[in-house]
Write an enzyme that holds these catalytic residues in place. Structure first.
Site, short mmCIF file in Angstrom:
data_model
loop_
_atom_site.label_atom_id
_atom_site.label_comp_id
_atom_site.label_asym_id
_atom_site.label_seq_id
_atom_site.Cartn_x
_atom_site.Cartn_y
_atom_site.Cartn_z
N SER A 10 40.29 -30.34 9.40
CA SER A 10 39.99 -31.48 10.36
C SER A 10 41.34 -32.11 10.91
CB SER A 10 39.21 -32.64 9.82
OG SER A 10 39.07 -33.84 10.77
N HIS A 35 38.13 -27.91 12.18
CA HIS A 35 37.07 -28.92 12.89
C HIS A 35 37.83 -29.93 13.71
CE1 HIS A 35 33.52 -31.72 11.75
NE2 HIS A 35 34.52 -32.75 11.97
N HIS A 68 32.66 -31.70 16.48
CA HIS A 68 32.03 -32.71 16.08
C HIS A 68 31.93 -33.60 17.05
CE1 HIS A 68 31.53 -35.99 12.65
NE2 HIS A 68 30.48 -36.11 13.37
N MET A 139 27.73 -36.90 6.89
CA MET A 139 28.80 -38.05 7.12
C MET A 139 29.00 -38.65 5.80
SD MET A 139 30.19 -37.41 9.96
CE MET A 139 31.55 -38.33 9.36
N GLY A 144 34.54 -42.12 12.63
CA GLY A 144 35.30 -42.89 13.83
C GLY A 144 36.73 -42.87 13.36
N PHE A 145 36.99 -42.82 11.90
CA PHE A 145 38.26 -42.65 11.67
C PHE A 145 38.73 -41.74 10.50
CE2 PHE A 145 37.47 -46.95 13.41
CZ PHE A 145 38.29 -47.20 14.09
N GLY A 146 39.72 -41.05 10.39
CA GLY A 146 40.18 -40.27 9.34
C GLY A 146 40.64 -41.20 8.14
N GLY A 147 40.87 -40.83 7.00
CA GLY A 147 41.46 -41.52 5.91
C GLY A 147 40.54 -42.66 5.18
N ASP A 177 31.49 -34.47 5.34
CA ASP A 177 32.95 -34.88 6.43
C ASP A 177 33.02 -36.40 6.05
OD1 ASP A 177 34.69 -35.08 8.25
OD2 ASP A 177 33.05 -34.99 9.95
N GLY A 178 34.32 -36.37 5.64
CA GLY A 178 34.88 -37.95 5.14
C GLY A 178 35.35 -38.10 3.98
N GLY A 199 40.41 -33.76 6.36
CA GLY A 199 41.52 -34.12 7.30
C GLY A 199 42.65 -34.59 6.48
N SER A 200 42.66 -35.66 6.16
CA SER A 200 43.93 -36.11 5.17
C SER A 200 44.46 -35.49 4.10
CB SER A 200 43.49 -37.70 4.92
OG SER A 200 43.12 -38.72 5.90
C1 DX5 Z 1 35.48 -38.86 10.66
C2 DX5 Z 1 35.70 -37.80 11.07
C3 DX5 Z 1 36.52 -36.64 9.98
C4 DX5 Z 1 37.76 -36.92 9.83
C5 DX5 Z 1 37.67 -36.93 8.08
O1 DX5 Z 1 34.84 -39.64 11.61
O2 DX5 Z 1 34.56 -37.19 11.48
O3 DX5 Z 1 36.31 -35.25 10.52
O4 DX5 Z 1 38.69 -36.23 10.25
O5 DX5 Z 1 39.03 -37.30 7.67
P1 DX5 Z 1 39.50 -37.57 6.36
O6 DX5 Z 1 39.31 -36.11 5.68
O7 DX5 Z 1 40.84 -38.02 6.25
O8 DX5 Z 1 38.43 -38.54 5.80
ZN ZN Z 2 34.22 -34.90 11.81
#
Ligand code: DX5
Ligand code: ZN
Length: 225
Positions: A10, A35, A68, A139, A144-147, A177-178, A199-200
């Protein structure tokens, strides 16, 4: 089966000053797809990026691009993201009063269609649409945010989806995801998740992007037996 588990890097967690380089590293490191999180500041309290970034990533990889849409009225933007190079578009059940219509609009663009579901939206909201989707995007954080921290209470919902998907006449991917990392992956895989959207744990892995992907894949393999 472990071989069926895919990793989707991601890019939200990438260093955007070096996006091209990081995408290339993730591809070389063995990600199965990318992603791309689109946020509008309305459905989610954050704004990310739009079709220009999807198009830029399309220009440097042949791997599938998984878009997404965390936006209100996503049907307004399906054609735009198809033209930008998406292979799959996921829309949230929470944003689609005409879910069947929207998913078929995605399919008419010759793209795979996914339905995304927030952590506290019950399985029943998507049960009847499962025969019409290629993917469910579960989800495991409020989007809304990573990490953010993985919400454990989504695990039973993953199991419900996996059970229902086994009864269908076509394969339905279950993406999570998340908060996906090496500590949460075993339970995700055991519950039936088969696309790890990370992502992270990929782009901010201490040992580098390739090491992050390798570590996730190793845990997914052993977790799946
Ligand atoms: C969150 C996003 C995710 C995000 C996940 O709203 O939909 O795709 O990139 O990030 P991590 O893996 O850091 O939780
Ligand atoms: Zn996502």
């Amino acid at each position: 089966m472990s071989s069926a588990i895919k990793i989707a890097a991601s890019i939200l967690a990438a260093d955007f000053t070096r996006l091209g380089e990081e995408v290339r590293q993730a591809e070389a490191g063995g990600t199965d797809l990318f992603h791309l999180d689109i946020m509008d500041g309305l459905f989610v309290p954050n704004i990310s990026f739009g079709p220009m970034v999807v198009e830029a990533v399309r220009g440097i990889t042949r791997l599938p691009l998984d878009v997404h849409l965390m936006i209100e009225q996503p049907e307004r933007y399906l054609t735009v993201f198809a033209r930008a190079g998406a292979d799959m578009i996921n829309v949230h059940v929470e944003t689609c009063p005409h879910l069947h219509r929207t998913l078929y609009q995605i399919k008419e663009l010759n793209l795979k269609a996914g339905v995304a579901i927030n952590p506290h939206t019950p399985f029943e909201m998507i049960r009847d649409i499962l025969p019409d989707v290629d993917r469910v995007l579960v989800m495991s954080v409020d989007p809304g945010f990573g990490g953010q921290k993985f919400i454990q209470s989504v695990l039973p919902k993953i199991e419900q989806i996996a059970r229902a998907a086994r009864g269908l006449d076509h394969p339905v991917e279950i993406g999570i995801d998340g908060g996906v990392d090496t500590s949460t992956t075993p339970a995700i895989v055991a519950s039936g998740g088969n696309v790890l959207i990370a992502g992270s744990s990929v782009f901010r892995a201490p040992g580098g992007i390739a090491a992050g992907i390798t570590a996730l894949r190793a845990v997914a393999r052993s977790g799946a037996g």
